[in-house]
Design a protein around this motif. Structure first.
Motif, PDB file in Angstrom:
ATOM      1  N   GLY A   6      -4.707 -25.590  30.630  1.00 19.48           N
ATOM      2  CA  GLY A   6      -4.579 -24.227  31.148  1.00 19.48           C
ATOM      3  C   GLY A   6      -5.150 -23.204  30.180  1.00 19.48           C
ATOM      4  O   GLY A   6      -6.208 -23.415  29.588  1.00 19.48           O
ATOM      5  N   THR A   7      -4.397 -22.103  29.977  1.00 21.65           N
ATOM      6  CA  THR A   7      -4.909 -21.015  29.117  1.00 21.65           C
ATOM      7  C   THR A   7      -4.501 -21.208  27.654  1.00 21.65           C
ATOM      8  O   THR A   7      -4.808 -20.379  26.805  1.00 21.65           O
ATOM      9  N   CYS A   8      -3.783 -22.284  27.361  1.00 20.28           N
ATOM     10  CA  CYS A   8      -3.321 -22.543  25.987  1.00 20.28           C
ATOM     11  C   CYS A   8      -4.511 -22.707  25.036  1.00 20.28           C
ATOM     12  O   CYS A   8      -5.530 -23.298  25.386  1.00 20.28           O
ATOM     13  N   THR A   9      -4.371 -22.180  23.833  1.00 26.38           N
ATOM     14  CA  THR A   9      -5.393 -22.399  22.794  1.00 26.38           C
ATOM     15  C   THR A   9      -4.712 -22.701  21.455  1.00 26.38           C
ATOM     16  O   THR A   9      -5.303 -22.501  20.387  1.00 26.38           O
ATOM     17  N   ALA A  10      -3.457 -23.180  21.516  1.00 31.53           N
ATOM     18  CA  ALA A  10      -2.659 -23.361  20.293  1.00 31.53           C
ATOM     19  C   ALA A  10      -3.371 -24.239  19.256  1.00 31.53           C
ATOM     20  O   ALA A  10      -3.346 -23.937  18.054  1.00 31.53           O
ATOM     21  N   CYS A  11      -4.005 -25.299  19.706  1.00 32.78           N
ATOM     22  CA  CYS A  11      -4.646 -26.218  18.746  1.00 32.78           C
ATOM     23  C   CYS A  11      -5.845 -25.550  18.077  1.00 32.78           C
ATOM     24  O   CYS A  11      -6.031 -25.673  16.861  1.00 32.78           O
ATOM     25  N   ILE A  12      -6.626 -24.826  18.858  1.00 37.07           N
ATOM     26  CA  ILE A  12      -7.825 -24.160  18.309  1.00 37.07           C
ATOM     27  C   ILE A  12      -7.391 -23.092  17.304  1.00 37.07           C
ATOM     28  O   ILE A  12      -7.949 -22.976  16.214  1.00 37.07           O
ATOM     29  N   ASP A  13      -6.349 -22.348  17.668  1.00 42.01           N
ATOM     30  CA  ASP A  13      -5.858 -21.279  16.786  1.00 42.01           C
ATOM     31  C   ASP A  13      -5.288 -21.853  15.489  1.00 42.01           C
ATOM     32  O   ASP A  13      -5.384 -21.224  14.431  1.00 42.01           O
ATOM     33  N   ALA A  14      -4.672 -23.041  15.559  1.00 40.68           N
ATOM     34  CA  ALA A  14      -3.976 -23.582  14.382  1.00 40.68           C
ATOM     35  C   ALA A  14      -4.877 -24.379  13.448  1.00 40.68           C
ATOM     36  O   ALA A  14      -4.536 -24.582  12.283  1.00 40.68           O
TER      37      ALA A  14
END
Ligand code: SF4
Ligand code: SF4
Length: 310
Positions: free
Chosen positions: A186-194
């Motif tokens: 979906g709209t999650c980007t947690a891995c890219i941000d972390a």
């Protein structure tokens, strides 16, 4: 026996051998993935892992690995540990490496599964793979519906997350294939941000040459490149950050395999404990562990770059 009956026997055998999930794909040429792999290699995103350039034709065509191949059976084996590292200042080690080397553990399970299938189906031709031969295991896992390939490039099972070893049996059994599943990032980007090194340079794409797993395990240079010196975030062997932040890993459940049980040193040693051991002790303690891959010298090199610069 019909392809449906074969499928059901394969699923039962996988469960009996301790695999959490099993999916089947028709063993066909990976046309789209071949183009993607070629572009990835041409951009040099594999860093100094020259071996990834070898056997290109085998990587994208299962019939080059098993003549007459009909099916690729993809399997997931849980490695989510029941215990975590307990020290605050010790070197962080990727969870897959807490216990005995998965190549041995999972290969034994695959051999057991092939024997079971032979008992039920009769003789067939097969080869087994665990991250050790030219097989695009994520592409096959995705094709067979074991999960979707997340923006962190890992295969994520919708009920159990991504802390799994992937393994394959390529064989000449004709079995009804499973289909791919939807992408739930979906709209999650947690891995890219972390990701501290920006290795996930765009969704679903990894520059392996920037990944802490590559820098701490695959890179054989005397030093880790300067640009990463303050970005290692305490990792001495591998990195789990993009899995730790993935919301789907809240569904992870601990494995029960004694051979994957965490070694005491990994759980409780601080950095000084690690620095004090000799090469002989390192070899003895970790002879059956993935930690032995960078050797004592590589592991010691990694210890120099654990902390962020002040
Ligand atoms: S394993 Fe670590 S360094 Fe590699 S992509 Fe994930 S977060 Fe980034
Ligand atoms: S952290 Fe978010 S974007 Fe990354 S793989 Fe997991 S769900 Fe997808």
């Amino acid at each position: 026996m019909s392809p449906d009956q074969h499928r059901s026997i394969i699923q039962q055998a996988a469960a009996q051998c301790g695999f959490s999930y099993c999916g089947i794909s028709a063993a066909a040429f990976l046309e789209k993935e071949a183009k993607e792999l070629e572009a990835w290699l041409q951009q040099g995103l594999h860093g100094k892992m020259q071996y990834m350039e070898n056997h290109f034709d085998k990587r994208v065509d299962p019939s080059k690995l098993v003549p007459g191949a009909q099916s690729v059976i993809s399997l997931m084996y849980n490695y989510y540990p029941p215990v975590e590292q307990s020290h605050e200042n010790g070197p962080k080690i990727a969870r897959y490496a807490y216990g005995e080397d998965y190549h041995f553990v999972v290969k034994d399970k695959l051999r057991e599964m092939v024997s079971l299938l032979e008992e039920k189906i009769g003789q067939f031709t097969a080869r087994i793979f665990v991250d050790s031969a030219p097989v695009l295991e994520k592409a096959w896992a995705k094709k067979s519906g074991l999960g979707w390939q997340g923006k962190n490039t890992n295969i994520i099972h919708p009920k159990s997350g991504s802390y799994f070893f992937l393994a394959e049996i390529i064989c000449d059994i004709s079995a009804t294939p499973d289909g791919p599943i939807k992408d739930y990032c979906g709209t999650c980007t947690a891995c890219i941000d972390a990701c501290p090194t920006d290795a996930l340079y765009e969704p679903y794409k990894i520059d392996a040459s920037r990944c802490i797993s590559y820098l701490t395990i695959e890179l054989k240079d005397e030093l880790i490149p300067e640009t990463f010196h303050n970005k290692m975030e305490g990792w001495a062997f591998g990195c789990d950050i993009c899995q730790e932040v993935c919301p789907w890993n809240r569904f992870s459940t601990p494995h029960t395999d004694k051979r994957l049980a965490a070694k005491e040193a990994i759980i409780s040693w601080n950095t000084v404990d690690w620095q004090e051991i000799t090469e002989e002790v390192f070899k003895q303690l970790f002879k059956d562990s993935p930690i032995s891959r960078p050797k004592w010298s590589g592991f010691n090199r990694n210890l120099q770059f654990l902390q962020k610069a002040p």
